[in-house]
Design a protein around this motif. Structure first.
Motif, PDB file in Angstrom:
ATOM      1  N   LEU A   1       0.835  -1.198   0.000  1.00  0.00           N
ATOM      2  CA  LEU A   1       0.000   0.000   0.000  1.00  0.00           C
ATOM      3  C   LEU A   1       0.873   1.252   0.000  1.00  0.00           C
ATOM      4  O   LEU A   1       0.595   2.217  -0.714  1.00  0.00           O
ATOM      5  N   TYR A   2       1.956   1.224   0.768  1.00  0.00           N
ATOM      6  CA  TYR A   2       2.876   2.360   0.779  1.00  0.00           C
ATOM      7  C   TYR A   2       3.516   2.545  -0.589  1.00  0.00           C
ATOM      8  O   TYR A   2       3.633   3.666  -1.085  1.00  0.00           O
ATOM      9  N   SER A   3       3.919   1.459  -1.210  1.00  0.00           N
ATOM     10  CA  SER A   3       4.550   1.535  -2.536  1.00  0.00           C
ATOM     11  C   SER A   3       3.598   2.116  -3.564  1.00  0.00           C
ATOM     12  O   SER A   3       3.970   2.992  -4.346  1.00  0.00           O
ATOM     13  N   SER A   4       2.356   1.633  -3.561  1.00  0.00           N
ATOM     14  CA  SER A   4       1.418   2.113  -4.575  1.00  0.00           C
ATOM     15  C   SER A   4       0.987   3.546  -4.295  1.00  0.00           C
ATOM     16  O   SER A   4       0.830   4.350  -5.213  1.00  0.00           O
ATOM     17  N   ARG A   5       0.810   3.920  -3.037  1.00  0.00           N
ATOM     18  CA  ARG A   5       0.334   5.252  -2.697  1.00  0.00           C
ATOM     19  C   ARG A   5       1.399   6.320  -2.912  1.00  0.00           C
ATOM     20  O   ARG A   5       1.112   7.412  -3.368  1.00  0.00           O
ATOM     21  N   PHE A   6       2.660   5.995  -2.569  1.00  0.00           N
ATOM     22  CA  PHE A   6       3.715   7.012  -2.622  1.00  0.00           C
ATOM     23  C   PHE A   6       4.686   6.811  -3.785  1.00  0.00           C
ATOM     24  O   PHE A   6       5.662   7.536  -3.893  1.00  0.00           O
ATOM     25  N   GLY A   7       4.414   5.845  -4.639  1.00  0.00           N
ATOM     26  CA  GLY A   7       5.277   5.613  -5.802  1.00  0.00           C
ATOM     27  C   GLY A   7       6.372   4.609  -5.533  1.00  0.00           C
ATOM     28  O   GLY A   7       6.798   3.911  -6.437  1.00  0.00           O
ATOM     29  N   SER A   8       6.823   4.542  -4.307  1.00  0.00           N
ATOM     30  CA  SER A   8       7.812   3.545  -3.891  1.00  0.00           C
ATOM     31  C   SER A   8       7.863   3.537  -2.371  1.00  0.00           C
ATOM     32  O   SER A   8       7.441   4.506  -1.716  1.00  0.00           O
ATOM     33  N   LEU A   9       8.389   2.463  -1.827  1.00  0.00           N
ATOM     34  CA  LEU A   9       8.548   2.381  -0.387  1.00  0.00           C
ATOM     35  C   LEU A   9       9.590   3.400   0.078  1.00  0.00           C
ATOM     36  O   LEU A   9       9.440   4.025   1.132  1.00  0.00           O
ATOM     37  N   TYR A  10      10.604   3.612  -0.737  1.00  0.00           N
ATOM     38  CA  TYR A  10      11.651   4.580  -0.386  1.00  0.00           C
ATOM     39  C   TYR A  10      11.091   5.992  -0.275  1.00  0.00           C
ATOM     40  O   TYR A  10      11.534   6.764   0.581  1.00  0.00           O
ATOM     41  N   GLU A  11      10.133   6.340  -1.109  1.00  0.00           N
ATOM     42  CA  GLU A  11       9.522   7.669  -1.018  1.00  0.00           C
ATOM     43  C   GLU A  11       8.742   7.801   0.290  1.00  0.00           C
ATOM     44  O   GLU A  11       8.765   8.863   0.933  1.00  0.00           O
ATOM     45  N   ALA A  12       8.046   6.750   0.684  1.00  0.00           N
ATOM     46  CA  ALA A  12       7.334   6.782   1.965  1.00  0.00           C
ATOM     47  C   ALA A  12       8.338   6.924   3.108  1.00  0.00           C
ATOM     48  O   ALA A  12       8.125   7.712   4.038  1.00  0.00           O
ATOM     49  N   TYR A  13       9.449   6.194   3.033  1.00  0.00           N
ATOM     50  CA  TYR A  13      10.509   6.311   4.046  1.00  0.00           C
ATOM     51  C   TYR A  13      11.020   7.751   4.107  1.00  0.00           C
ATOM     52  O   TYR A  13      11.199   8.311   5.177  1.00  0.00           O
ATOM     53  N   ARG A  14      11.264   8.333   2.951  1.00  0.00           N
ATOM     54  CA  ARG A  14      11.787   9.692   2.876  1.00  0.00           C
ATOM     55  C   ARG A  14      10.835  10.678   3.564  1.00  0.00           C
ATOM     56  O   ARG A  14      11.261  11.555   4.298  1.00  0.00           O
ATOM     57  N   GLN A  15       9.535  10.473   3.331  1.00  0.00           N
ATOM     58  CA  GLN A  15       8.554  11.413   3.889  1.00  0.00           C
ATOM     59  C   GLN A  15       8.434  11.324   5.407  1.00  0.00           C
ATOM     60  O   GLN A  15       7.927  12.255   6.031  1.00  0.00           O
ATOM     61  N   VAL A  16       8.890  10.219   5.986  1.00  0.00           N
ATOM     62  CA  VAL A  16       8.872  10.133   7.461  1.00  0.00           C
ATOM     63  C   VAL A  16      10.263  10.356   8.045  1.00  0.00           C
ATOM     64  O   VAL A  16      10.498  10.148   9.226  1.00  0.00           O
ATOM     65  N   GLY A  17      11.199  10.772   7.176  1.00  0.00           N
ATOM     66  CA  GLY A  17      12.534  11.110   7.648  1.00  0.00           C
ATOM     67  C   GLY A  17      13.452   9.928   7.873  1.00  0.00           C
ATOM     68  O   GLY A  17      14.390   9.989   8.672  1.00  0.00           O
TER      69      GLY A  17
END
Length: 170
Positions: free
Chosen positions: A153-169
């Motif tokens: 869900l994180y990958s599909s929502r934010f384009g990648s898991l790394y982008e979700a990681y980036r957004q939470v610092g």
């Protein structure tokens, strides 16, 4: 002017059976589809049933006799876009119901608990909270926590898991 009537009695009975399995027996859509396919029952499109078809049926108010408009918007030459549920135009008691309104409401409650809809902010907040608890993030950490949405869900929502990681610092 359009006149809407119930379909063949066999099809009406299949709709009722699907709701019965989903609401009263608490069977998940994938298993309902498998059972119907094992019996050789085809969908309204003449094809085997899928999980998505069952999920769509148990969330569609048309089976309560309601007519729903404005589910999608279309731009000339563009693709269809789903409209938010609060912008739908729902006319109740337009035609004879197949499913009782109470049964439909129960199906909506089941769907809401099984398949919660998260906002981007809710997803990021839960990911940040997991990071604080565990000190690191990975697919195994996310998917290993029963309170977390699936990593896909994180990958599909934010384009990648790394982008979700980036957004939470992270």
């Amino acid at each position: 002017r359009t006149l809407q009537i119930l379909g063949p009695s066999e099809e009406v009975e299949i709709v009722r059976e699907i709701y019965r399995m989903f609401v009263h027996e608490r069977i998940i859509p994938r298993v309902i589809a498998e059972r119907l396919n094992q019996r050789g029952i085809l969908s309204e499109y003449g094809r085997p049933w899928t999980r998505t078809m069952i999920q769509t049926m148990v969330t569609n108010p048309k089976y309560t006799g309601a007519n729903v408009l404005n589910r999608k918007s279309y731009k000339l030459g563009g693709n269809a876009r789903n409209n938010p549920r609060d912008t739908w135009i729902i006319r109740e008691n337009v035609f004879e119901p197949i499913i009782a309104v109470d049964t439909f409401r129960q199906a909506q409650e089941i769907t809401a608990t099984r398949y919660p809809r998260y906002s981007d902010q809710q997803l990021l907040d839960s990911l940040k909270e997991l990071l604080l608890r565990r000190g690191k993030l990975s697919v195994a950490v996310i998917d290993g926590d029963p309170g977390m949405p699936h990593s896909r869900l994180y990958s599909s929502r934010f384009g990648s898991l790394y982008e979700a990681y980036r957004q939470v610092g992270y």
